[in-house]
Write an enzyme that holds these catalytic residues in place. Sequence first.
Site, PDB file in Angstrom:
ATOM      1  N   PHE A   1      31.797  35.677  27.594  1.00 52.07           N
ATOM      2  CA  PHE A   1      31.988  34.220  27.551  1.00 52.07           C
ATOM      3  C   PHE A   1      31.886  33.628  28.941  1.00 52.07           C
ATOM      4  O   PHE A   1      31.852  34.327  29.930  1.00 52.07           O
ATOM      5  CB  PHE A   1      33.345  33.867  26.914  1.00 52.07           C
ATOM      6  CG  PHE A   1      34.523  34.541  27.541  1.00 52.07           C
ATOM      7  CD1 PHE A   1      35.159  33.989  28.636  1.00 52.07           C
ATOM      8  CD2 PHE A   1      34.985  35.751  27.039  1.00 52.07           C
ATOM      9  CE1 PHE A   1      36.251  34.628  29.216  1.00 52.07           C
ATOM     10  CE2 PHE A   1      36.087  36.377  27.598  1.00 52.07           C
ATOM     11  CZ  PHE A   1      36.714  35.824  28.695  1.00 52.07           C
TER      12      PHE A   1
ATOM     13  N   TYR B   1      37.179  39.876  41.563  1.00 50.43           N
ATOM     14  CA  TYR B   1      38.366  39.248  40.996  1.00 50.43           C
ATOM     15  C   TYR B   1      39.687  39.984  41.206  1.00 50.43           C
ATOM     16  O   TYR B   1      40.745  39.353  41.083  1.00 50.43           O
ATOM     17  CB  TYR B   1      38.121  38.969  39.508  1.00 50.43           C
ATOM     18  CG  TYR B   1      37.050  37.908  39.341  1.00 50.43           C
ATOM     19  CD1 TYR B   1      37.360  36.565  39.507  1.00 50.43           C
ATOM     20  CD2 TYR B   1      35.734  38.256  39.086  1.00 50.43           C
ATOM     21  CE1 TYR B   1      36.386  35.592  39.396  1.00 50.43           C
ATOM     22  CE2 TYR B   1      34.752  37.284  38.976  1.00 50.43           C
ATOM     23  CZ  TYR B   1      35.076  35.955  39.136  1.00 50.43           C
ATOM     24  OH  TYR B   1      34.107  34.995  39.048  1.00 50.43           O
TER      25      TYR B   1
END
Length: 406
Positions: free
Chosen positions: A406, A127
Site C-alpha cells: 500500500f 525506517y
Amino acid sequence: MNDGMALTLRTLTADDLPEFQRVVNSSFLMDSVEDQLERWRGLFEPERHHAVFDGDELIGGGGIQSREITLPGTGPRPVAAVTSVGVKPGHRRRGVLTRVMRAQLHGLHDEGGEAIAALWASEAAIYPRFGYGLAAEFARLEVPRGAKFRSGVSIGDDRVREVSRDEAMPVMKAVYEDLRPGRTGWLSRTDAAWEHQFADTERDRGGLTAYHYALHPQGYAAYRIKHDWQDRGPRNELHVREIAARTDEAYAALYRYLLDVDMVGELKFFTASDDPVTHLLDDARLALRGRSDSLWVRIVDVDRALTQRRYGSDVDVVLDVADEFCPWNAARWRFTVKDGAATVQRVDDDPDVVLDVQALGAAYLGGTRLTSLARAQRVREVTAGALNALSHALLGDQDPHCPEVF
C-alpha cells in the site's frame, strides 16, 4: 553553501494531488501518468498527507491511509497505513523525510490517533531509525506445474471456474471480508483500495497478461501469466496475485487448479511465510521458498498499542523501553497479561527486560521472537526467565501476513 529558502511543512489539499503524485513518482524514478490520478484520488486523504516545500516547490512528503489491520486475538483495529513517502531527486539529505516522519508520528500521539503505524519499506535501512520494526515477512514461492499433493489431501468435488472480473469482484470482496477478522496483518479495503490493488491497465501488468480470475464456491484466486515459449514447448510462468478461501479444502482445491493449468512451467507467488502448500505437496522440496520483509510496524503509544491485542500466555514484567524519536514512550512500563488481556502502566520499578521501540514493533504482530532479537543484541534480559516468558506471550497463532503493498 546556500541551501536555498527555508523549508516549510504543511498538510495538503485536494488541489495538491497532481503535484504530490509527480513528486512521489519521481522519487521512485517512475513516470507520472495522468490517467492514474483518479485512482490515487480515491485513496488520497489530503488532511493526512504532509509535504515539505522549498519556497513554493513541493520537494517531498508522505501520507497516511485510514485503514484497519487484524491483530492477534482481537481482530481489526485502526492502523495508520503510511504510504507515498518520497523526496524529490536533488533535495535529498536535507532532513525532509525526518520532518515528515515527525509530523506523522507526533501528530498521531498529540491527536490521539492510531496507536500503531505500519508501512512497506522501499529500502530496509530507512525506517528503523524512525522506530519501525520488521514485524512480518512474505515467502517468494516457486512450485513446478503438476507438483503432486500427498496422499490424503482432500480438494472436494466443487469445480473451480474461470470467470470475468465483473463476476469475480463481488465474490472476492465477500470472501475477503469473511476472512479478514481472523488473518493477522490483513488490512481493510475500501472499493477504491480494491480498484487500486487489482488495477489492470497495460502499465500495471509489467509485461504479464491481464488478470485471470478463478472462483471456487468457498474462495478465489487471481493470477497473471508471463509468457515463455521455448524450443521444447511452453514454459509460461503463472504469477499468483492472491488466493483466499473460507475452508482448508477450498484452499487446496484452488492451489490444485493453479498447479494444473496447461502450458505452464512454474507457479510463482508472494505468499504468507507459513503458507501450508509445502505440507500439501508429496515432495515438499519442490516448493522453493525465499523470505523477504513485508510489514514494518511502529508503536506510536506503548500503553495504548499493547492493550489492543491479545496474548498467548500470562506474564508480568517491567519493560525499559528506549525511544529517541517519540520520547513519550521512553519509560519503564509494567506489562501484565492475564487470560490473554494486557494492562500497561508507567512505573519506576527495576526493569526485567530492556529493549527499544523498534524491537517492540517487530514483535507486535506475533511473528518475530524477542528471543531472536536478543541474540541480535536488540533486547537485553535483566531478570532471569523474563525474556522467554515475554517472548512466548507475544507470539501469535499464525505468522502475520499483509497480502498487499500500500
